[in-house]
Design a protein around this motif. Sequence first.
Motif, mmCIF file in Angstrom:
data_model
loop_
_atom_site.group_PDB
_atom_site.id
_atom_site.type_symbol
_atom_site.label_atom_id
_atom_site.label_comp_id
_atom_site.label_asym_id
_atom_site.label_seq_id
_atom_site.Cartn_x
_atom_site.Cartn_y
_atom_site.Cartn_z
ATOM 1 N N VAL A 22 16.849 3.843 -2.438
ATOM 2 C CA VAL A 22 17.774 3.029 -1.642
ATOM 3 C C VAL A 22 17.386 3.209 -0.180
ATOM 4 C CG1 VAL A 22 19.635 4.752 -1.226
ATOM 5 C CG2 VAL A 22 20.221 2.349 -1.531
ATOM 6 N N THR A 23 17.705 2.237 0.635
ATOM 7 C CA THR A 23 17.411 2.402 2.058
ATOM 8 C C THR A 23 18.483 3.292 2.687
ATOM 9 O OG1 THR A 23 18.671 0.444 2.703
ATOM 10 C CG2 THR A 23 16.318 0.128 2.235
ATOM 11 N N ALA A 24 18.122 3.960 3.777
ATOM 12 C CA ALA A 24 19.085 4.738 4.562
ATOM 13 C C ALA A 24 18.685 4.602 6.017
ATOM 14 C CB ALA A 24 19.075 6.199 4.131
ATOM 15 N N LEU A 41 14.709 8.076 -0.519
ATOM 16 C CA LEU A 41 15.347 7.357 0.589
ATOM 17 C C LEU A 41 14.266 6.638 1.391
ATOM 18 C CD1 LEU A 41 17.922 10.022 1.865
ATOM 19 C CD2 LEU A 41 18.145 8.345 0.032
ATOM 20 N N LEU A 42 14.445 5.335 1.539
ATOM 21 C CA LEU A 42 13.525 4.544 2.362
ATOM 22 C C LEU A 42 14.222 4.239 3.682
ATOM 23 C CD1 LEU A 42 11.014 2.701 2.873
ATOM 24 C CD2 LEU A 42 12.301 0.856 1.773
ATOM 25 N N ALA A 43 13.674 4.798 4.771
ATOM 26 C CA ALA A 43 14.193 4.433 6.095
ATOM 27 C C ALA A 43 13.565 3.078 6.433
ATOM 28 C CB ALA A 43 13.838 5.506 7.113
ATOM 29 N N GLY A 44 14.065 2.059 5.747
ATOM 30 C CA GLY A 44 13.454 0.727 5.763
ATOM 31 C C GLY A 44 13.523 0.061 7.124
ATOM 32 N N ASP A 45 12.528 -0.805 7.361
ATOM 33 C CA ASP A 45 12.584 -1.551 8.626
ATOM 34 C C ASP A 45 13.699 -2.593 8.584
ATOM 35 O OD1 ASP A 45 11.343 -3.323 6.898
ATOM 36 O OD2 ASP A 45 9.778 -3.939 8.313
ATOM 37 N N SER A 46 14.358 -2.732 7.406
ATOM 38 C CA SER A 46 15.561 -3.572 7.344
ATOM 39 C C SER A 46 16.666 -2.988 8.221
ATOM 40 C CB SER A 46 16.041 -3.719 5.897
ATOM 41 O OG SER A 46 16.210 -2.458 5.294
ATOM 42 N N MET A 47 16.459 -1.770 8.753
ATOM 43 C CA MET A 47 17.407 -1.226 9.725
ATOM 44 C C MET A 47 17.540 -2.168 10.920
ATOM 45 S SD MET A 47 15.347 1.903 11.604
ATOM 46 C CE MET A 47 14.864 2.778 10.140
ATOM 47 N N PHE A 83 9.035 6.676 5.630
ATOM 48 C CA PHE A 83 9.071 5.979 6.929
ATOM 49 C C PHE A 83 8.432 4.609 6.750
ATOM 50 C CE2 PHE A 83 6.998 4.827 10.957
ATOM 51 C CZ PHE A 83 8.057 4.954 11.849
ATOM 52 N N ASP A 84 9.176 3.558 7.087
ATOM 53 C CA ASP A 84 8.676 2.190 6.938
ATOM 54 C C ASP A 84 8.000 1.778 8.245
ATOM 55 O OD1 ASP A 84 8.285 -0.095 5.477
ATOM 56 O OD2 ASP A 84 10.356 -0.802 5.595
ATOM 57 N N MET A 85 6.703 1.514 8.170
ATOM 58 C CA MET A 85 5.943 1.205 9.390
ATOM 59 C C MET A 85 6.419 -0.133 9.980
ATOM 60 S SD MET A 85 3.594 3.688 9.651
ATOM 61 C CE MET A 85 2.286 3.038 10.669
ATOM 62 N N VAL A 113 4.690 7.176 4.170
ATOM 63 C CA VAL A 113 4.937 5.941 4.923
ATOM 64 C C VAL A 113 4.816 4.761 3.962
ATOM 65 C CG1 VAL A 113 4.019 6.929 7.075
ATOM 66 C CG2 VAL A 113 2.517 5.527 5.639
ATOM 67 N N LYS A 114 5.453 3.654 4.338
ATOM 68 C CA LYS A 114 5.304 2.413 3.569
ATOM 69 C C LYS A 114 4.796 1.337 4.518
ATOM 70 C CE LYS A 114 8.893 -0.412 2.320
ATOM 71 N NZ LYS A 114 8.485 -1.688 2.965
ATOM 72 N N LEU A 115 3.918 0.491 4.008
ATOM 73 C CA LEU A 115 3.478 -0.648 4.816
ATOM 74 C C LEU A 115 3.336 -1.885 3.944
ATOM 75 C CD1 LEU A 115 0.158 -1.017 4.270
ATOM 76 C CD2 LEU A 115 0.075 0.958 5.770
ATOM 77 N N ALA A 137 2.679 1.176 -0.913
ATOM 78 C CA ALA A 137 2.323 -0.186 -0.494
ATOM 79 C C ALA A 137 3.500 -1.119 -0.798
ATOM 80 C CB ALA A 137 1.061 -0.633 -1.226
ATOM 81 N N HIS A 138 3.391 -2.356 -0.352
ATOM 82 C CA HIS A 138 4.503 -3.326 -0.512
ATOM 83 C C HIS A 138 3.883 -4.708 -0.603
ATOM 84 C CE1 HIS A 138 8.622 -4.789 1.349
ATOM 85 N NE2 HIS A 138 8.124 -5.693 0.515
ATOM 86 N N ILE A 139 4.022 -5.358 -1.784
ATOM 87 C CA ILE A 139 3.443 -6.695 -1.962
ATOM 88 C C ILE A 139 4.520 -7.657 -2.476
ATOM 89 C CG2 ILE A 139 1.123 -5.760 -2.367
ATOM 90 C CD1 ILE A 139 1.472 -6.342 -5.345
ATOM 91 N N LEU A 182 7.318 -4.086 -5.262
ATOM 92 C CA LEU A 182 7.100 -5.478 -5.669
ATOM 93 C C LEU A 182 8.353 -6.253 -5.270
ATOM 94 C CD1 LEU A 182 5.689 -4.999 -9.314
ATOM 95 C CD2 LEU A 182 4.444 -4.901 -7.144
ATOM 96 N N GLU A 183 8.239 -7.070 -4.223
ATOM 97 C CA GLU A 183 9.448 -7.757 -3.727
ATOM 98 C C GLU A 183 9.476 -9.229 -4.146
ATOM 99 O OE1 GLU A 183 10.626 -7.028 0.331
ATOM 100 O OE2 GLU A 183 12.234 -8.506 0.205
ATOM 101 N N CYS A 184 10.573 -9.607 -4.768
ATOM 102 C CA CYS A 184 10.902 -11.011 -5.087
ATOM 103 C C CYS A 184 9.744 -11.793 -5.701
ATOM 104 C CB CYS A 184 11.442 -11.717 -3.847
ATOM 105 S SG CYS A 184 13.038 -11.082 -3.365
HETATM 106 O O1 KIV Z 1 13.068 -2.318 4.714
HETATM 107 C C1 KIV Z 1 13.435 -2.541 3.557
HETATM 108 O O2 KIV Z 1 14.634 -2.605 3.244
HETATM 109 C C2 KIV Z 1 12.405 -2.748 2.555
HETATM 110 C C3 KIV Z 1 12.830 -2.973 1.145
HETATM 111 C C4 KIV Z 1 13.211 -4.395 0.970
HETATM 112 C C5 KIV Z 1 11.775 -2.587 0.180
HETATM 113 O O3 KIV Z 1 11.253 -2.752 2.863
#
Ligand code: KIV
Length: 264
Positions: A22-24, A41-47, A83-85, A113-115, A137-139, A182-184
Motif C-alpha cells: 500500500v502507499t504511505a 510500504l510504497l512512498a509513492g509519487d502519488s503523494m 522510494f518512488d523516483m 527504489v521504484k521507477l 520496475a513499473h510497466i 503492472l498498472e491497469c
Molecule cells: O505512486 C503510486 O501510487 C504508484 C502506484 C500506483 C503503484 O506508483
Amino acid sequence: MAEITVNTFHKRKNTNEKLVMVTAYDAIGAAAAYEAGIDILLAGDSMANTALGFKNTLPLSMEEALFHTAAVKRGAPDAFVIFDMPFMSYQISDEEALRNAARAIKEINADAVKLEGGADHAPLIAKLVNAGIPVMAHIGLLPQKVKTSGGYKAAGKTEDAARQLLEDARKVEEAGAFSVVLECMPADVAAEITAAITIPTIGIGSGAGCSGQVQVLTDVLGLSSFTPRHAKHYAEIGEIMRNALKQYANDVRQGTFPGKENSF
Ligand code: KIV
C-alpha cells in the motif's frame, strides 16, 4: 512481523503467497499500515496528488519525495519501504539517476527504489542493481507519462501492446529488478506476464492473477474524492473525519468544549 527483504519477494513468488503493498506518505499512515500487517510500504509519487494537492505526479521534487519517505520510515522503521523516483529524477542521465537513487538509500534508509519504465529503462535498472540498489520496475499505465499519452489510459489492449508489455517485463527481470508493478492492463495479459517471469508482479487494476497487489492508501481508507475503477473503499474515513470536525466546531460554538475535564 517477519522481516521483509528482497529475498521475501522471490520466496513468495515460489510459494504463491500474495504480496500486499500500500502507499504511505507520512508517519501515521505508515505506522497504521505496518501494524495492520501490510507487507510493503510504497512512498509513492502519488503523494503529489494525495498529500500535496497537485493535479498529477509531475511536479513532485526529489526533496519533497525524500522528506515524505523519511517520515514513512520513521513511522514504520521495521517496514520494507520503497522510494518512488519522482518525474525527471532518473530520466535525464544514468549518472543523475544513480545519484538520486543513492540519496534515498543513504539519507533516509529506503529499502529499494521504484521507477516507471520497461525495456527502455533496463540498462539503468542494471546499473542501479549492480551498484547495490534494489529496483522495483513499473510497466503498463505510467502516470509520469500522462502528458505524452494524453490521459490515464489502460495499457496492453491490443495484441502488439500486450506483446510489448511482456517484452518489457522480461527485460526488467533480466536487468535485475526484484519485482515489477503492472498498472491497469487486462487481467489475462497480467496473468500471462506473471507466469512468464520469475520475479513477482504487483498489480493495480490488472486483475487477481498477479503475485500481489498495491493500492493507494487514501483510496483504501475512503479519503479521496475520486475513486478509480481499480480501487475499493474499505472504510469511509473521509466521512468520519468531516463528522468529527463538524462536531468539534459545533461544541466550541455552543460552549460545550472544552469541559472541566479538559481544563487545568
Ligand atoms: O505512486 C503510486 O501510487 C504508484 C502506484 C500506483 C503503484 O506508483
